[in-house]
Enzyme design. Structure first.
Site, PDB file in Angstrom:
ATOM      1  N   ASP A 184      46.120  49.888 -27.936  1.00  0.00           N
ATOM      2  CA  ASP A 184      45.380  51.108 -28.254  1.00  0.00           C
ATOM      3  C   ASP A 184      45.490  52.040 -27.059  1.00  0.00           C
ATOM      4  O   ASP A 184      45.167  51.656 -25.933  1.00  0.00           O
ATOM      5  CB  ASP A 184      43.910  50.771 -28.541  1.00  0.00           C
ATOM      6  CG  ASP A 184      43.089  52.017 -28.794  1.00  0.00           C
ATOM      7  OD1 ASP A 184      43.437  52.769 -29.714  1.00  0.00           O
ATOM      8  OD2 ASP A 184      42.095  52.232 -28.061  1.00  0.00           O
ATOM      9  N   GLU A 268      49.718  52.215 -32.151  1.00  0.00           N
ATOM     10  CA  GLU A 268      49.324  53.215 -33.143  1.00  0.00           C
ATOM     11  C   GLU A 268      50.293  54.381 -33.092  1.00  0.00           C
ATOM     12  O   GLU A 268      50.774  54.764 -32.036  1.00  0.00           O
ATOM     13  CB  GLU A 268      47.881  53.675 -32.905  1.00  0.00           C
ATOM     14  CG  GLU A 268      47.655  54.173 -31.508  1.00  0.00           C
ATOM     15  CD  GLU A 268      46.188  54.369 -31.184  1.00  0.00           C
ATOM     16  OE1 GLU A 268      45.430  54.720 -32.088  1.00  0.00           O
ATOM     17  OE2 GLU A 268      45.828  54.186 -30.017  1.00  0.00           O
ATOM     18  N   ASP A 364      37.836  49.996 -27.204  1.00  0.00           N
ATOM     19  CA  ASP A 364      39.298  50.086 -27.192  1.00  0.00           C
ATOM     20  C   ASP A 364      39.936  48.735 -27.483  1.00  0.00           C
ATOM     21  O   ASP A 364      40.975  48.647 -28.126  1.00  0.00           O
ATOM     22  CB  ASP A 364      39.773  50.630 -25.841  1.00  0.00           C
ATOM     23  CG  ASP A 364      39.254  52.039 -25.589  1.00  0.00           C
ATOM     24  OD1 ASP A 364      39.221  52.827 -26.552  1.00  0.00           O
ATOM     25  OD2 ASP A 364      38.865  52.338 -24.448  1.00  0.00           O
TER      26      ASP A 364
END
Ligand SMILES: [Zn+2]
Length: 428
Positions: A184, A268, A364
């Protein structure tokens, strides 16, 4: 076969440095003289002269008493200069570039040695042998693998660098791999991983900001065109280069460490370009919160997410793995324990606390674990290395499907509307 490049700083003695400068100056002289000769011929109504014939000019120049000093420089970089000039002319003839320009002092082309026979690398003693210069020491910051193809010596901000190109056999994707790490990306933290690592950003720019401002002020106070201004500009340039080098080194070490441990990584699919697009907006639709967004943009660019992903992609590929891009929708709002999705799970920036099951952890890290789970799902759907083609062929459908996949069954979510930022490209 794939090409990989290595770049090392040369550790030169002053005498050698002077010689290298002379060689680079000779290349510049050859470049300019060849343009001059081409122009003279064109005005006389003659045709363009190609590389082979230009090399005969070079031979003549090296034998002419007035320019006999050209013979002191190694021949191959001089020839390569003409090869590059010919390429510049061909681009001009094809309408892809402007007419080749004379090079001024300071615009010396690099010294290119096109054949591995012309140089030798001695990694054990961290040195390289170059024509007319002999053995020169290098800062061998990593070991060179692959078959040497060519070498280029360039000067950048007062330092000399050796770039080596090597050829490596292609690495076939290893069978039986699956994503083992989710990452992340954030601003407060550069990255959080699904194995509980929290990676602080390197605030190279932040830390040096004050000095940068001082140097910039010094430049603006100096009289334009003055020698002191030149010096101040050089000093500012060296600081910029230093910051860039620190950042690059940090990022490379991080991406190498992660790719070594995890050949397949889920990340991501933030559209970095879109996220860092102008916050000021347009005249018709002025942007909101311009100042905050400008700060965020600088942080994004400072931390180099796009570069990080690029490095992960080629380093994972070199290890027979891949980077799996997953739809970032809801990864930060979804509880990885019970799957509940709610903006209320994220009361503060750093803490995730599920309102349904009470699961609490670093926000996170929770997101990174969701990204890993999504990456595993994407991976199970099909082989990687088809991504770009698939996403281009059916962008709308892929995007809708991916957005749907992230939606919870019940309409409990109160997150942002997908579609706008959701990308849902199955793989890379
Ligand atoms: Zn929960």
């Amino acid at each position: 076969m794939s090409i990989k490049a290595f770049r090392f700083q040369l550790r030169l003695k002053p005498g050698t440095e002077r010689a290298l400068r002379r060689f680079a100056g000779s290349c510049r002289w050859v470049w300019n003289a060849a343009i001059g000769e081409q122009q003279r011929r064109r005005e006389a109504g003659e045709q363009f002269t190609g590389y082979a014939a230009m090399c005969q000019w070079l031979t003549a120049w090296r034998h002419a008493p007035a320019t006999a000093w050209l013979a002191e420089a190694p021949i191959h970089p001089l020839q390569q200069t003409l090869r590059r000039l010919e390429a510049a002319y061909q681009r001009f003839f094809a309408g892809q570039g402007g007419y080749p320009r004379f090079k001024r002092r300071g615009q010396e082309p690099g010294l290119r040695f096109p054949d591995p026979k012309q140089f030798a690398l001695d990694p054990a003693n961290a040195r390289v042998k170059l024509p007319k210069l002999g053995w020169q020491r290098i800062r061998l910051s990593q070991s060179v693998v692959g078959e040497l193809r060519n070498a280029t010596v360039t000067r950048e901000r007062g330092h000399w660098f050796l770039s080596l190109q090597v050829e490596l056999p292609d690495v076939l994707p290893a069978a039986g791999l699956a994503p083992t790490l989710g990452i992340d990306l954030g601003v407060a933290l550069f990255a959080a991983t699904s194995d509980d690592q929290q990676i602080e950003p390197l605030q190279a720019l932040e830390r040096q900001q004050r000095r940068l401002k001082r140097y910039q002020r010094a430049v603006s106070r100096k009289v334009k065109g003055s020698r002191n201004r030149r010096k101040a500009v050089d000093r500012l340039g060296r600081l910029h280069a230093r910051i860039a080098a620190q950042r690059s080194d940090w990022l490379h070490q991080l991406s190498t460490r992660l790719a070594d441990a995890h050949p397949v990584i889920a990340i991501e699919d933030l559209q970095v370009a879109a996220m860092s697009a102008s916050a000021a907006g347009t005249v018709d639709a002025p942007g909101q919160r311009v100042r905050q967004k400008a700060g965020l943009n600088r942080a994004i660019l400072d931390q180099g997410w796009a570069e990080f992903r690029r490095q992960l992609e080629y380093k994972c590929a070199a290890r027979g793995g891949a980077v799996v891009a997953v739809n970032p929708a809801y990864t930060s709002q979804k509880c990885r324990q019970c799957g509940h999705v709610s903006a209320d799970n994220r009361r503060t920036q750093s803490v995730f606390a599920c309102v349904a099951c009470g699961h609490a952890e670093n926000a996170d890290t929770n997101a990174a674990k969701n990204i890993l789970a999504a990456g595993l799902a994407v991976w199970a759907e099909g082989p990687p290395a088809c991504g770009a083609a698939v996403s281009r062929a059916q962008p709308a459908r892929a995007r809708r499907a991916a957005a749907k996949k992230q939606e919870p069954a019940e309409a409990t979510c109160s997150g942002p509307v997908p579609g706008t930022s959701a990308v849902g490209i199955p793989c890379l």
